[in-house]
Enzyme design. Structure first.
Site, short mmCIF file in Angstrom:
data_model
loop_
_atom_site.label_atom_id
_atom_site.label_comp_id
_atom_site.label_asym_id
_atom_site.label_seq_id
_atom_site.Cartn_x
_atom_site.Cartn_y
_atom_site.Cartn_z
N CYS A 1 0.84 -1.20 0.00
CA CYS A 1 0.00 0.00 0.00
C CYS A 1 0.87 1.25 0.00
O CYS A 1 1.40 1.64 -1.03
CB CYS A 1 -0.96 -0.03 1.19
SG CYS A 1 -2.31 1.18 1.05
N HIS B 1 -3.29 -5.01 0.09
CA HIS B 1 -2.81 -5.55 1.36
C HIS B 1 -2.82 -7.08 1.29
O HIS B 1 -3.73 -7.73 1.81
CB HIS B 1 -3.70 -5.08 2.52
CG HIS B 1 -3.47 -3.67 2.92
ND1 HIS B 1 -2.54 -3.31 3.87
CD2 HIS B 1 -4.04 -2.51 2.47
CE1 HIS B 1 -2.55 -1.99 4.00
NE2 HIS B 1 -3.45 -1.47 3.17
N GLU C 1 -1.20 -9.20 2.90
CA GLU C 1 -1.06 -9.86 4.21
C GLU C 1 -2.40 -10.36 4.74
O GLU C 1 -2.46 -11.33 5.50
CB GLU C 1 -0.41 -8.93 5.22
CG GLU C 1 -1.25 -7.76 5.69
CD GLU C 1 -1.13 -6.51 4.82
OE1 GLU C 1 -1.39 -5.40 5.33
OE2 GLU C 1 -0.78 -6.65 3.63
#
Length: 540
Positions: free
Chosen positions: A378, A503, A505
């Protein structure tokens, strides 16, 4: 005969942060390993509408669901433990429910009746729980905060009443308490836990089992004492000391008497298949010969939970690659080139605001000019673009987020976002698809030419400066389907320099690590000598 929906409620006592989220997630993992269809929900008594504007340094990361809900970090635990994708329905805050109640009252929907916490708010809570449970066999609900908090009383009352709504036999109540060890007297003190259980019973809920959290292993006498004074069966008390990894907790629950209670409660007598969890714990305990040091360039240094999903994604990737991972925290507010030299790879995670930006840009510049593996997430993509643009000749390149009147605004606000900078729920949120460039590193990592990831941003790359950005060493390797938004960039001349506006993750799992993190660890994998201990390094 149609099976009745089952509900498991997880509450906490003594103090917050006691481990309710991990307990709820681990119970769900055991039930899923038995073949049950499980859903999960977090109910928070905060008067916020969602977690989007909460300070991450205080509350930890803001986890984003596929449909764009900005939620508590516990939903990240749920997704990682259950390997499911949750939605807005899995995050219920008092602020949203109260806002809806007030809107309904103003619209005349209560027909002139007095609107009260009981029954109107409690009924709204119950409706939210029942709606979130649709499609599952067992629905797990974590109640945020601590039993006895003023702000949480409506939620405790709601789940008490819920047993009358669906039948007490269809509700299981789990209370998580903390037992401290007093060093001066060398003994565990159960009185706070006893008081916490009394508080819960005072609200009309007798727990079916109690999870006792301790820093170190406690003797069985602790369980006996809590069972005696808490009014629960001794087999319904589980001692849960701190573990080397939270992924041990499902195994601990499966070995305890609680597993028998879950079997009886659900009617599912299948033994849980926990081989995946056994493998994870084994991987965590292993000491591979290959060692990797990753520098996390962070602006929130006081709370690891701020980057919990990034940390978990890195650990999962390291297990996949069979490397011994060490993560060093680099303060973005003071970071300079010398701070990056001890690391095999760098991660620049997301964030907002100008503080620490030059340190993050410095990290991207160092990785780009020294062929150091880099993963930007990001904001990590945006600072990489700024670094490349400066290398490419735009010495004043910046983002309008940090310099509103920047002329070399290589990152600028997206269409329709101006004026919304401090408002909640207005970012570009949730799942968006990207088209990946054929032959690019990201396309190779994903193994396909499309990728769908979760997003949380308001600014984008200004493609009118692509000539200078390209001259600085970067290339676009993924865009939105219409080509207007840059979703991925990479450095073709580097071994591994990848950044995404998304994102990734949030979609990484301990059993299925995300390819972008695997790529980073793989590129960083080298044989290195053991370092002198540094307190800024966190070893996994």
């Amino acid at each position: 005969m149609v099976k009745k929906q089952k509900y498991i409620f997880v509450t906490g006592g003594v103090l917050s942060g006691v481990g309710k989220g991990i307990t709820a997630a681990s119970i769900g993992a055991v039930l899923k390993a038995k073949g049950s269809v499980v859903s999960v929900q977090k109910c928070d008594p905060y008067l916020n509408v969602d977690a989007g504007l909460l300070n991450p340094a205080e509350h930890g990361e803001c986890f984003v669901t596929k449909d764009g809900a900005e939620t508590d970090l516990d939903l990240g635990h749920y997704e990682r433990f259950l390997d499911i994708e949750l939605t807005q329905k899995s995050a219920t805050l008092a602020g949203r429910l109260l806002s809806q109640l007030i809107d309904d009252e103003r619209a005349g929907k209560f027909g002139g009746k007095t609107v009260q916490l009981v029954p109107h708010l409690t009924r709204a809570i119950q409706d939210a729980i029942e709606e979130a449970s649709i499609g599952s066999e067992i629905h797990i609900v974590e109640i945020g905060g601590t039993v006895g908090d003023y702000e949480g009383l409506s939620f405790v009352e709601a789940i008490r009443e819920f047993a009358g709504r669906v039948g007490r036999e269809n509700c299981l109540y789990v209370h998580v308490v903390y037992v401290p060890f007093i060093g001066t007297s060398k003994e565990f003190k159960t009185k706070p836990a006893q008081n916490a259980l009394n508080d819960l019973r005072g609200f009309g809920i007798v727990p079916d089992y109690v999870v006792v959290r301790t820093d170190d292993p406690a003797p069985e006498s602790v369980a006996r004492k809590i069972a005696l004074f808490g009014g629960v069966n001794e087999r319904a008390v589980i001692l849960l000391p701190n573990a080397d990894t939270v992924y041990e907790v499902p195994l601990t629950i499966a070995k305890s008497g609680i597993n028998d209670l879950l079997t009886k409660f659900t009617g599912n007598e299948t033994s849980p298949n926990l081989s995946a969890w056994t493998k994870i714990v084994s991987q965590h305990a292993a000491k591979p010969a290959d060692k990797v040091r990753i520098g996390l360039v962070a602006k929130y240094m006081d709370n690891e939970d701020t980057y919990i999903s990034v940390l978990e994604a890195l650990k999962s990737a390291a297990w996949e690659e069979n490397v011994d991972l060490t993560i060093g925290w680099i303060d973005a507010s003071t970071a300079q080139e010398a701070d990056f030299t001890d690391y095999d790879g760098l991660v620049v995670p997301g964030g907002f605001g100008a503080r620490g930006i030059e340190g993050k840009i410095a990290a991207a510049h160092y990785a780009l000019t020294h062929n150091v593996p880099y993963l930007g997430i990001c904001l990590g993509l945006q600072v990489a673009v700024i670094a490349a643009a400066r290398i490419g000749g735009l010495k004043q390149a910046n983002s309008t987020e940090f310099e509103p009147h920047a002329k070399q605004n290589v990152v600028y606000i997206m269409d329709g976002q101006a004026g919304k900078e401090s408002t909640g729920g207005t970012l570009r949120l949730g799942n968006y698809e990207a088209i990946l460039t054929l032959g690019s590193k990201v396309a190779t990592l994903y193994g396909q030419q499309t990728a769908t990831e979760r997003h949380r941003h308001r600014y984008e790359v200004n493609q009118s400066f692509m000539h200078e950005i390209t001259a600085g060493g970067l290339a676009i390797s993924g865009t939105s389907p219409d080509g207007t938004l840059v979703e991925y960039i990479e450095a073709p001349a580097s071994d591994y320099f990848v950044a995404t506006q998304a994102h990734p993750e949030f979609r990484s799992r301990p059993t299925r690590p995300h390819p972008l993190f695997v790529g980073l660890i793989r590129a960083s994998k080298i044989v290195i000598p053991v370092l002198q201990r540094d307190e800024s390094l966190v070893h996994f």
